[in-house]
Design a protein around this motif. Sequence first.
Motif, mmCIF file in Angstrom:
data_model
loop_
_atom_site.group_PDB
_atom_site.id
_atom_site.type_symbol
_atom_site.label_atom_id
_atom_site.label_comp_id
_atom_site.label_asym_id
_atom_site.label_seq_id
_atom_site.Cartn_x
_atom_site.Cartn_y
_atom_site.Cartn_z
ATOM 1 N N ALA A 1 24.405 15.000 58.812
ATOM 2 C CA ALA A 1 24.158 15.005 57.372
ATOM 3 C C ALA A 1 22.730 15.468 57.106
ATOM 4 O O ALA A 1 21.796 15.036 57.790
ATOM 5 C CB ALA A 1 24.381 13.618 56.777
ATOM 6 N N HIS A 2 22.571 16.344 56.153
ATOM 7 C CA HIS A 2 21.242 16.772 55.723
ATOM 8 C C HIS A 2 20.808 15.909 54.546
ATOM 9 O O HIS A 2 21.415 15.955 53.473
ATOM 10 C CB HIS A 2 21.256 18.244 55.310
ATOM 11 N N LEU A 3 19.758 15.116 54.767
ATOM 12 C CA LEU A 3 19.150 14.355 53.675
ATOM 13 C C LEU A 3 18.167 15.256 52.940
ATOM 14 O O LEU A 3 18.031 16.444 53.247
ATOM 15 C CB LEU A 3 18.465 13.109 54.231
ATOM 16 N N SER A 4 17.473 14.706 51.955
ATOM 17 C CA SER A 4 16.540 15.518 51.180
ATOM 18 C C SER A 4 15.439 16.103 52.055
ATOM 19 O O SER A 4 14.945 17.209 51.796
ATOM 20 C CB SER A 4 15.932 14.681 50.055
ATOM 21 N N ARG A 5 15.062 15.379 53.126
ATOM 22 C CA ARG A 5 14.011 15.865 54.017
ATOM 23 C C ARG A 5 14.486 15.992 55.447
ATOM 24 O O ARG A 5 14.296 17.021 56.085
ATOM 25 C CB ARG A 5 12.804 14.914 53.949
#
Length: 235
Positions: free
Chosen positions: A118-122
Motif C-alpha cells: 500500500a502506498h501511504l501519503s509518504r
Amino acid sequence: MTERGRAALDRDAGSLSIGPSSLHWDGDSLVATIDEVSAPIPSRVRGTVRLTPQALVADSLALDPGGRHRWRPIAPRARVEVTMERPGVSWSGTGYLDSNAGTEALEDGFADWDWSRAHLSRDTVVLYDGVRRDGSSFALALRIAPDGTVEHVDAPPRFRLPTSGWRMARGTRVDAGETATVARTWEDSPFYVRSALRTRLFGEACDAVHESLSLDRFRSPVVRLMLPFRMPRRG
C-alpha cells in the motif's frame, strides 16, 4: 507469460531475455519489451512497460531460517508507463517492483502466503504473512521511506477477506478496529488470486494491491494439468 526451456534464456548484468521478450536497465528505468501470445485464446501481446523507481531498497530478506528463499522489495514505489501495440492500449501510474530468489522450488518451502503493498501519503507499507512447509509461520510488516530506508514495524491485526471465486482463502492486516474490503479481483485461479483492497493502515485510508498464493493447491496434479491452458509452454 510463457514457460520456456533453458535454451530460450539469455542474461547478463543489465538485461534478461526469455524467448522474444526481455528486460533491461537503460540507466534510470527498467524496460520490459513484451512479445507473446496469450492463452487460452491465442492473440498477440506486444508492447513495452517502463518502470522508473522513485525509491530503491538495496537489501534482501530471508523468508526462512536457512536462507533458502530470499525476497527483495527492489522499488517499493515507482512510476510505470505502459504502451501496448497489441492490444492498442496505454496507461501510466504508480507501481512497485520486487524479486523472489531461492535454491529450491517455492512449493517445497511454503504451504501458502498473503502479501500486500500500500502506498501511504509518504511511505510504502508491505505486509507479508506465510506458512512454511515445516508448519512454522513468518510475518513481515515493513514501512519504507521515500529514500528506501526500511523500518520493521509491529504488524496490525489479521483480517479475513472473502474467499475468491475459486474458494481461495484471502487474509490481510488492517488497523485495529478497522476493516478491509476487496475493491476488485484482477486474477482468480485455483491456487493464486490478486486483488485490489480498500483498507486502513497506520492511521491512513489507502488502496492496496494484495495477493494470496496456495502452494498446497499448486502441488495438486489436477492443478498442474490445468496450467498449460493458462500459460503456454514452448520448447
